[in-house]
Design a protein around this motif. Sequence first.
Motif, PDB file in Angstrom:
ATOM      1  N   VAL A   1      -0.685  -0.299  -4.236  1.00 36.62           N
ATOM      2  CA  VAL A   1      -2.184   0.115  -4.159  1.00 36.62           C
ATOM      3  C   VAL A   1      -2.381   1.351  -3.334  1.00 36.62           C
ATOM      4  CG1 VAL A   1      -4.496  -0.699  -3.369  1.00 36.62           C
ATOM      5  CG2 VAL A   1      -2.668  -2.528  -4.021  1.00 36.62           C
ATOM      6  N   PRO A   2      -2.877   2.568  -3.788  1.00 35.87           N
ATOM      7  CA  PRO A   2      -3.080   3.640  -3.247  1.00 35.87           C
ATOM      8  C   PRO A   2      -4.094   3.217  -1.964  1.00 35.87           C
ATOM      9  CG  PRO A   2      -3.141   4.038  -5.531  1.00 35.87           C
ATOM     10  CD  PRO A   2      -3.273   2.364  -5.347  1.00 35.87           C
TER      11      PRO A   2
ATOM     12  N   ARG B   1       0.034  14.736  -2.451  1.00 32.83           N
ATOM     13  CA  ARG B   1      -1.105  13.595  -2.405  1.00 32.83           C
ATOM     14  C   ARG B   1      -0.510  12.192  -2.791  1.00 32.83           C
ATOM     15  NH1 ARG B   1      -7.019  16.659  -4.285  1.00 32.83           N
ATOM     16  NH2 ARG B   1      -6.598  18.091  -2.714  1.00 32.83           N
ATOM     17  N   VAL B   2       0.723  12.206  -3.733  1.00 34.88           N
ATOM     18  CA  VAL B   2       1.506  11.051  -3.658  1.00 34.88           C
ATOM     19  C   VAL B   2       0.837  10.332  -4.907  1.00 34.88           C
ATOM     20  CG1 VAL B   2       2.820   8.969  -3.021  1.00 34.88           C
ATOM     21  CG2 VAL B   2       2.623  11.010  -1.423  1.00 34.88           C
ATOM     22  N   THR B   3      -0.389   9.843  -4.639  1.00 30.10           N
ATOM     23  CA  THR B   3      -1.306   9.005  -5.584  1.00 30.10           C
ATOM     24  C   THR B   3      -2.526   9.475  -5.739  1.00 30.10           C
ATOM     25  OG1 THR B   3      -1.546   7.081  -3.940  1.00 30.10           O
ATOM     26  CG2 THR B   3       0.390   6.872  -5.705  1.00 30.10           C
TER      27      THR B   3
ATOM     28  N   GLU C   1       4.573   6.825  -8.990  1.00 29.35           N
ATOM     29  CA  GLU C   1       4.585   6.855  -7.417  1.00 29.35           C
ATOM     30  C   GLU C   1       5.784   7.376  -6.974  1.00 29.35           C
ATOM     31  OE1 GLU C   1       4.738   4.839  -3.087  1.00 29.35           O
ATOM     32  OE2 GLU C   1       4.568   3.604  -4.888  1.00 29.35           O
ATOM     33  N   VAL C   2       5.968   8.430  -6.492  1.00 26.92           N
ATOM     34  CA  VAL C   2       7.376   8.940  -5.853  1.00 26.92           C
ATOM     35  C   VAL C   2       6.980   9.764  -4.398  1.00 26.92           C
ATOM     36  CG1 VAL C   2       8.855  10.915  -5.779  1.00 26.92           C
ATOM     37  CG2 VAL C   2       8.310   9.959  -8.016  1.00 26.92           C
TER      38      VAL C   2
ATOM     39  N   GLY D   1       0.824  -1.138   0.071  1.00 22.71           N
ATOM     40  CA  GLY D   1       0.155   0.081   0.059  1.00 22.71           C
ATOM     41  C   GLY D   1       0.697   1.098   0.018  1.00 22.71           C
ATOM     42  N   THR D   2       0.501   2.349  -0.598  1.00 22.72           N
ATOM     43  CA  THR D   2       1.221   3.537  -0.685  1.00 22.72           C
ATOM     44  C   THR D   2       0.039   4.699  -0.287  1.00 22.72           C
ATOM     45  OG1 THR D   2       2.651   4.975  -1.932  1.00 22.72           O
ATOM     46  CG2 THR D   2       0.623   4.304  -3.187  1.00 22.72           C
ATOM     47  N   LEU D   3       0.628   5.832   0.196  1.00 25.20           N
ATOM     48  CA  LEU D   3      -0.067   6.999   0.441  1.00 25.20           C
ATOM     49  C   LEU D   3      -0.935   7.597  -0.527  1.00 25.20           C
ATOM     50  CD1 LEU D   3       2.685   9.084   2.555  1.00 25.20           C
ATOM     51  CD2 LEU D   3       0.809   7.379   3.500  1.00 25.20           C
TER      52      LEU D   3
END
Length: 353
Positions: free
Chosen positions: A312-313, A245-247, A286-287, A231-233
């Motif tokens: 996965v956002p 917001r990242v994603t 994604e960064v 999972g990502t932000l």
Amino acid sequence: MDHTLDGSGLLRDLTEAHGPVGYEDAVRELAVAELDGSTDRVRTDAMGNVVGSIEGRSAPDFELLVAAHVDEVGFMISHVDDDGFLRLDALGGWNPEVLRAQRVRVHADGGADPVDGVLGAVPAHVRDDDEPLSVGELAVDVGLPAEAARDRVSVGDPVTLRAPTERLGRCIAGKALDDRAGVWTLLRAAERADPAVTVHFCATTQEEVGLRGARALGADLDPDLALAVDGTLERGVPGVDEADRVTELGAGVGVKRKDATVVPTPTVVEWLETLAADRDIPTQPEVASNIGTDTGALQTAAGATPVGALSVPVRYHHSPVETAHVRDLRATAELVTAGVDADPADLRGVVER
């Protein structure tokens, strides 16, 4: 395998299972059961990692590792006070502000029945808005006097949040979508895969406290290519600047370019994006500067290993209401499956360039 995305089925079972850092047994059992039916062999190691392997049809000498972590952030009891309240130490990173008035479960040692409790809330009438809050200041109320509480729980027992998994419009909300969403995509890919190369589907442990399970696993397996799914932000909420917001929820699977632990191999990033474009799978770059993933450990655990990371956002990270979009979940599972089933010549080209 039930892959329903309506708040029921395997994803619900994964998210509602309790698997705090170092005590991932319940989630690991789910992963073992699913992988046992879709891979050639399943094994576990001393860290608690699960590996389900499929022998490649035509190029078994090339080994691809796909990982997602099963642990969730939680707590450990550090003290039971004379009033029966439980004091906590964190297992992983928390914003304590989200923890007031939450339901928790204490996992008693020795297989005893778990004990449910609540994290108390300060009434508005007496709250000091300037008062800082830390995990060490929180207390679990299990509704028992001190002697009875000490009979049921002990210092060192792990603690997790209790929260349902529900469908919210086009999203799924619940606890531990970081990274049970990634585990779900991995298990779905394992069920659907027909790989030409040997693939190790890995459910890793202790990611939330330093990528420990993946580091041990990468050294043991030494794959030719490693991919991690996490999972990502996603911070597309009021008050957050667009640049932070990242994603974006619903925009597709994140293809990581950077986080605090890794810069994925550029040829692997290019391959993943090309693979997705060829199959009309929605992706987004994604960064991220302040999160880490198993990819960082897998890149260096056995020397130099080419790596990629899919994300996965997840909105409201490390909370009881983590939220993911159904479109992103499906896109991630589709891209993992496409990677697993890739042509061996393409895979060799990715790692040899």
